[in-house]
Scaffold this motif. Structure first.
Motif, PDB file in Angstrom:
ATOM      1  N   LEU A 150      -3.655  -7.563  11.837  1.00  0.00           N
ATOM      2  CA  LEU A 150      -2.195  -7.517  11.815  1.00  0.00           C
ATOM      3  C   LEU A 150      -1.588  -6.119  11.767  1.00  0.00           C
ATOM      4  CD1 LEU A 150      -1.342 -10.656   9.644  1.00  0.00           C
ATOM      5  CD2 LEU A 150      -1.397 -10.403  12.117  1.00  0.00           C
ATOM      6  N   THR A 151      -2.363  -5.125  11.390  1.00  0.00           N
ATOM      7  CA  THR A 151      -1.799  -3.763  11.435  1.00  0.00           C
ATOM      8  C   THR A 151      -2.888  -2.759  11.795  1.00  0.00           C
ATOM      9  OG1 THR A 151      -2.062  -2.375   9.454  1.00  0.00           O
ATOM     10  CG2 THR A 151      -0.878  -4.417   9.143  1.00  0.00           C
ATOM     11  N   ILE A 152      -2.443  -1.613  12.219  1.00  0.00           N
ATOM     12  CA  ILE A 152      -3.369  -0.536  12.579  1.00  0.00           C
ATOM     13  C   ILE A 152      -4.168  -0.082  11.347  1.00  0.00           C
ATOM     14  CG2 ILE A 152      -1.656   1.321  12.202  1.00  0.00           C
ATOM     15  CD1 ILE A 152      -2.816   2.692  14.712  1.00  0.00           C
ATOM     16  N   HIS A 153      -3.603  -0.331  10.158  1.00  0.00           N
ATOM     17  CA  HIS A 153      -4.276   0.077   8.920  1.00  0.00           C
ATOM     18  C   HIS A 153      -5.187  -1.017   8.360  1.00  0.00           C
ATOM     19  CE1 HIS A 153      -1.738   3.521   9.019  1.00  0.00           C
ATOM     20  NE2 HIS A 153      -0.623   2.822   8.862  1.00  0.00           N
ATOM     21  N   TYR A 203       0.846  -1.197   0.000  1.00  0.00           N
ATOM     22  CA  TYR A 203       0.000   0.000   0.000  1.00  0.00           C
ATOM     23  C   TYR A 203       0.878   1.241   0.000  1.00  0.00           C
ATOM     24  CZ  TYR A 203      -3.722  -3.229   1.248  1.00  0.00           C
ATOM     25  OH  TYR A 203      -4.614  -4.265   1.244  1.00  0.00           O
ATOM     26  N   VAL A 204       0.779   2.049  -1.023  1.00  0.00           N
ATOM     27  CA  VAL A 204       1.573   3.276  -1.087  1.00  0.00           C
ATOM     28  C   VAL A 204       1.123   4.201   0.044  1.00  0.00           C
ATOM     29  CG1 VAL A 204       2.261   5.239  -2.542  1.00  0.00           C
ATOM     30  CG2 VAL A 204       1.792   3.009  -3.573  1.00  0.00           C
ATOM     31  N   ARG A 205      -0.215   4.329   0.202  1.00  0.00           N
ATOM     32  CA  ARG A 205      -0.784   5.037   1.344  1.00  0.00           C
ATOM     33  C   ARG A 205      -1.909   4.172   1.885  1.00  0.00           C
ATOM     34  NH1 ARG A 205      -3.743   9.195   0.058  1.00  0.00           N
ATOM     35  NH2 ARG A 205      -3.284   9.096  -2.150  1.00  0.00           N
ATOM     36  N   PRO A 206      -2.164   4.212   3.217  1.00  0.00           N
ATOM     37  CA  PRO A 206      -3.257   3.396   3.736  1.00  0.00           C
ATOM     38  C   PRO A 206      -4.566   3.727   3.007  1.00  0.00           C
ATOM     39  CG  PRO A 206      -2.017   4.370   5.544  1.00  0.00           C
ATOM     40  CD  PRO A 206      -1.452   4.946   4.285  1.00  0.00           C
ATOM     41  N   GLY A 207      -5.306   2.673   2.670  1.00  0.00           N
ATOM     42  CA  GLY A 207      -6.620   2.895   2.062  1.00  0.00           C
ATOM     43  C   GLY A 207      -6.587   3.010   0.549  1.00  0.00           C
ATOM     44  N   THR A 208      -5.382   3.052  -0.050  1.00  0.00           N
ATOM     45  CA  THR A 208      -5.340   3.096  -1.525  1.00  0.00           C
ATOM     46  C   THR A 208      -5.298   1.658  -2.045  1.00  0.00           C
ATOM     47  OG1 THR A 208      -2.941   3.203  -1.432  1.00  0.00           O
ATOM     48  CG2 THR A 208      -4.130   5.299  -1.683  1.00  0.00           C
ATOM     49  N   ARG A 209      -5.476   1.511  -3.352  1.00  0.00           N
ATOM     50  CA  ARG A 209      -5.400   0.180  -3.936  1.00  0.00           C
ATOM     51  C   ARG A 209      -3.984  -0.384  -3.801  1.00  0.00           C
ATOM     52  NH1 ARG A 209      -8.495  -2.899  -6.949  1.00  0.00           N
ATOM     53  NH2 ARG A 209     -10.568  -2.061  -7.289  1.00  0.00           N
ATOM     54  N   PRO A 210      -3.834  -1.602  -3.330  1.00  0.00           N
ATOM     55  CA  PRO A 210      -2.456  -2.104  -3.159  1.00  0.00           C
ATOM     56  C   PRO A 210      -1.822  -2.477  -4.486  1.00  0.00           C
ATOM     57  CG  PRO A 210      -4.047  -3.800  -2.578  1.00  0.00           C
ATOM     58  CD  PRO A 210      -4.839  -2.579  -2.916  1.00  0.00           C
ATOM     59  N   PHE A 254      -8.230  -2.229   8.741  1.00  0.00           N
ATOM     60  CA  PHE A 254      -9.593  -1.936   8.275  1.00  0.00           C
ATOM     61  C   PHE A 254      -9.608  -0.781   7.269  1.00  0.00           C
ATOM     62  CE2 PHE A 254     -10.266  -3.829  12.579  1.00  0.00           C
ATOM     63  CZ  PHE A 254     -10.807  -5.018  12.132  1.00  0.00           C
ATOM     64  N   THR A 255      -8.640   0.107   7.384  1.00  0.00           N
ATOM     65  CA  THR A 255      -8.549   1.215   6.421  1.00  0.00           C
ATOM     66  C   THR A 255      -8.164   0.651   5.054  1.00  0.00           C
ATOM     67  OG1 THR A 255      -7.609   2.446   8.246  1.00  0.00           O
ATOM     68  CG2 THR A 255      -7.538   3.500   6.080  1.00  0.00           C
ATOM     69  N   ASN A 256      -7.181  -0.246   5.062  1.00  0.00           N
ATOM     70  CA  ASN A 256      -6.729  -0.823   3.804  1.00  0.00           C
ATOM     71  C   ASN A 256      -7.814  -1.644   3.131  1.00  0.00           C
ATOM     72  OD1 ASN A 256      -4.229   0.296   3.907  1.00  0.00           O
ATOM     73  ND2 ASN A 256      -3.221  -1.498   4.808  1.00  0.00           N
ATOM     74  N   GLN A 257      -8.565  -2.422   3.921  1.00  0.00           N
ATOM     75  CA  GLN A 257      -9.609  -3.255   3.349  1.00  0.00           C
ATOM     76  C   GLN A 257     -10.827  -3.277   4.277  1.00  0.00           C
ATOM     77  OE1 GLN A 257      -8.826  -6.941   1.469  1.00  0.00           O
ATOM     78  NE2 GLN A 257      -6.700  -6.457   1.040  1.00  0.00           N
ATOM     79  N   PRO A 258     -11.753  -2.350   4.065  1.00  0.00           N
ATOM     80  CA  PRO A 258     -12.920  -2.257   4.954  1.00  0.00           C
ATOM     81  C   PRO A 258     -13.739  -3.548   5.017  1.00  0.00           C
ATOM     82  CG  PRO A 258     -12.833  -0.397   3.434  1.00  0.00           C
ATOM     83  CD  PRO A 258     -11.728  -1.300   3.037  1.00  0.00           C
ATOM     84  N   VAL A 259     -13.619  -4.412   3.997  1.00  0.00           N
ATOM     85  CA  VAL A 259     -14.381  -5.672   4.046  1.00  0.00           C
ATOM     86  C   VAL A 259     -13.976  -6.504   5.267  1.00  0.00           C
ATOM     87  CG1 VAL A 259     -12.786  -7.027   2.601  1.00  0.00           C
ATOM     88  CG2 VAL A 259     -15.223  -7.618   2.671  1.00  0.00           C
ATOM     89  N   ARG A 260     -12.805  -6.200   5.801  1.00  0.00           N
ATOM     90  CA  ARG A 260     -12.360  -6.945   6.986  1.00  0.00           C
ATOM     91  C   ARG A 260     -13.241  -6.656   8.198  1.00  0.00           C
ATOM     92  NH1 ARG A 260      -5.977  -5.693   5.979  1.00  0.00           N
ATOM     93  NH2 ARG A 260      -5.659  -7.129   4.232  1.00  0.00           N
ATOM     94  N   LEU A 261     -14.042  -5.586   8.131  1.00  0.00           N
ATOM     95  CA  LEU A 261     -15.003  -5.326   9.217  1.00  0.00           C
ATOM     96  C   LEU A 261     -16.026  -6.462   9.249  1.00  0.00           C
ATOM     97  CD1 LEU A 261     -15.541  -1.531   8.505  1.00  0.00           C
ATOM     98  CD2 LEU A 261     -14.429  -2.487  10.542  1.00  0.00           C
ATOM     99  N   LEU A 262     -16.448  -6.899   8.074  1.00  0.00           N
ATOM    100  CA  LEU A 262     -17.379  -8.043   8.005  1.00  0.00           C
ATOM    101  C   LEU A 262     -16.655  -9.327   8.379  1.00  0.00           C
ATOM    102  CD1 LEU A 262     -19.183  -7.288   4.599  1.00  0.00           C
ATOM    103  CD2 LEU A 262     -20.207  -7.126   6.880  1.00  0.00           C
ATOM    104  N   ARG A 263     -15.446  -9.452   7.857  1.00  0.00           N
ATOM    105  CA  ARG A 263     -14.694 -10.695   8.079  1.00  0.00           C
ATOM    106  C   ARG A 263     -14.362 -10.918   9.550  1.00  0.00           C
ATOM    107  NH1 ARG A 263     -12.539 -13.449   3.837  1.00  0.00           N
ATOM    108  NH2 ARG A 263     -10.679 -14.130   4.938  1.00  0.00           N
ATOM    109  N   VAL A 264     -13.965  -9.852  10.240  1.00  0.00           N
ATOM    110  CA  VAL A 264     -13.549 -10.037  11.636  1.00  0.00           C
ATOM    111  C   VAL A 264     -14.737 -10.539  12.471  1.00  0.00           C
ATOM    112  CG1 VAL A 264     -13.963  -7.717  12.607  1.00  0.00           C
ATOM    113  CG2 VAL A 264     -12.034  -9.060  13.397  1.00  0.00           C
TER     114      VAL A 264
END
Ligand code: ATP
Ligand code: MG
Length: 484
Positions: free
Chosen positions: A163-166, A105-112, A168-178
């Motif tokens: 695994l990182t503070i980012h 991820y170049v910046r958190p929340g951008t496309r990897p 859910f920012t990087n992949q909001p779908v992880r909110l459902l997954r968690v």
């Protein structure tokens, strides 16, 4: 080095084991390192049933898939960009093969940016520590557990840890997954993960979940053993509306989900391994109109063949029920042959929801009476050999005839069956039956095959006849009768 290989060997079904060996063999031949990863390793460690086999290779999975196809495997979906292949291995066993990759991820929340990587980098880019464990399948380190993020200790603590503070920012779908993993496993969120989760919700990240990602979660949900618990957790956290607003408003059909779950248990007890993803999707969407169901699946970017299969499933199941209850299936043997070919998910749909009582009672008879009786076929073959019938087409026809009679309730005891077998074969009882030396010498193709499985079959099906079925050919029974 803890050896997880023996755990694997004892937990895999024979067809899963065969698939694993084949992938191992092909990877070695192509010079790729290969690992079992993700859900497979997590489920292995926690003792959950191994539904599918997820492999990660340091190489190109397409090449492996092409070779597997030659041996009867079916590629269900291939994502060339991610180098991820979903596959149905020969023997009807589900799984996936993916290339090891790092998501940068170049910046958190951008496309990897995707970079092909080693297994260790691949594990570190995953969502939660319990999903970031691998088992090596490589000759020099077979059975070695790779756990760079300490997932094992989180499993012991019954916690899901991002695994990182980012994360859910990087992949909001992880909110459902968690929540899916926490509800499924009865785990709680690790303290910092909970804080990151709350922060993400505060920032409204749930509304940026991509439709394809949400669709993948719905697909995953339908394969769960207890989707109701996960849906409730999504509803409690106001996350269901991020999957679909209409579903959130009308609510999942929990009653239908429970009915299907109960049927799954029944099918499992009857010795079948039901895969209920299609009827489960329909059950989840049960309170939506047909039109709303179609629109939901389109919005969540389901593939068109998948949508068609889901939307036509109920109607097809009803048509099947009608045929099963019809005149052509009046004889149990015809219904049996028909049911043998019926997909298990269709059976489940009818058992859970059909009002066609004729069809439902035949399915119940098939599961609870007819299938156990089928296991007794080798016993019938043994008994026919024992009265002196040589192998051949007539032999097979008689065995089938007796089995068909058993489905109607006849030929339950060995004595009754002997009478029937003598009548059908025309072999009369000898006044002084000769003791034959060994069964192997008697009979032919069918008899030789039948002797070994008879023990198993008899143990399952008909204990009294089993004992007789194993006596050397030459029929002791007539002697007994004479003594009387
Ligand atoms: P299931 O039993 O539901 O199949 P699973 O863990 O295998 O569970 P999948 O959705 O099949 O879940 O994903 C396989 C693996 O890929 C996961 O275990 C995880 O390691 C990784 N993965 C999947 N989705 C993500 C994601 N959004 N972010 C990071 N890693 C992911
Ligand atoms: Mg999986």
């Amino acid at each position: 080095m803890p050896d997880y290989m023996f755990l694997l060997e004892s937990r895999l079904l024979p067809e899963q084991r065969a698939a694993m060996l084949r992938v191992q063999e092909l990877s070695a031949a192509m010079g790729y390192n290969v690992y079992l990863t993700g859900g497979t390793v997590r489920d292995l460690i926690t003792g959950a049933s191994l539904r599918d086999l997820d492999f990660t290779v340091e190489g190109n999975p397409s090449k492996i898939a092409r070779e597997l196809e030659k041996g009867g495997a079916k590629v269900l979906h291939e994502d060339e960009k991610l180098r991820h292949v979903e596959i149905l291995f020969a023997g009807d066993c589900e799984g996936s093969i993916a290339a090891a990759r790092d998501d940068h991820y170049v910046r958190p929340g951008t496309r990897p940016e995707i970079r092909w990587s080693t297994i260790m980098e691949d594990l570190r880019r995953r969502d939660f520590s319990l999903n970031a464990i691998a088992i090596s399948l490589n000759p020099a380190s077979r059975g070695l557990l790779l756990d760079p993020t300490n997932g094992l200790s989180d499993i012991e603590r019954a916690e899901v840890r991002a695994l990182t503070i980012h994360s859910f920012t990087n992949q909001p779908v992880r909110l459902l997954r968690v929540l899916r993993f926490a509800a499924r496993m009865g785990f709680k969120l690790e303290q910092r993960t909970q804080e990151w989760f709350d922060l993400a919700i505060e920032r409204d990240l749930q509304h940026t979940i991509g439709s394809e990602d949400a669709g993948a979660e719905l697909r995953g949900l339908a394969r769960e053993e207890n989707p109701g618990a996960i849906l409730k957790s999504w509803e409690e956290h106001d996350l269901l509306e991020t999957v679909n607003a209409v579903l959130a408003k009308k609510h999942p059909d929990y009653d239908a989900i429970n009915r299907l779950n109960k049927v799954r248990d029944d099918l499992f007890l009857a010795g079948l391994r039901p895969r209920l993803a299609t009827p489960m999707k329909l059950a989840i969407l049960g309170r939506l109109k047909d039109r709303e169901q179609g629109s939901l699946l389109h919005k969540l970017e389901f593939r068109s063949a998948e949508i068609e299969r889901i939307l036509e499933f109920e109607e097809e199941a009803q048509a099947t029920a009608k045929e099963l209850a019809g005149k052509k299936m009046a004889a149990p043997i015809d219904a049996f042959r028909f049911l043998e070919k019926m997909p298990v998910d269709t059976m489940a749909q009818l058992l859970a929801f059909s009002s066609n009582s004729g069809a439902v009672s035949k399915i119940r008879a098939y599961l609870n009476k007819w299938r156990p009786l089928r296991q007794g076929i080798p016993t019938i073959a043994n008994e026919l050999t024992a009265i002196g019938m040589p192998a051949g087409p007539k032999f097979d026809a008689i065995v089938n005839q007796v089995f068909a009679m058993q489905l109607t309730g006849r030929g339950k005891t060995p004595e009754e069956r002997e009478k029937i077998l003598r009548k059908l074969s025309g072999i009369k009882e000898q006044p002084k039956p000769k003791e034959s030396k060994s069964k192997e010498k008697k009979g032919g193709k069918f008899a030789a095959k039948a002797v070994a499985p008879a023990a198993k079959a008899a143990a399952h099906a008909e204990k009294p006849s089993a004992a007789k079925g194993h006596k050397p050919a030459g029929a002791k029974k007539p002697e007994k009768k004479k003594k009387k």
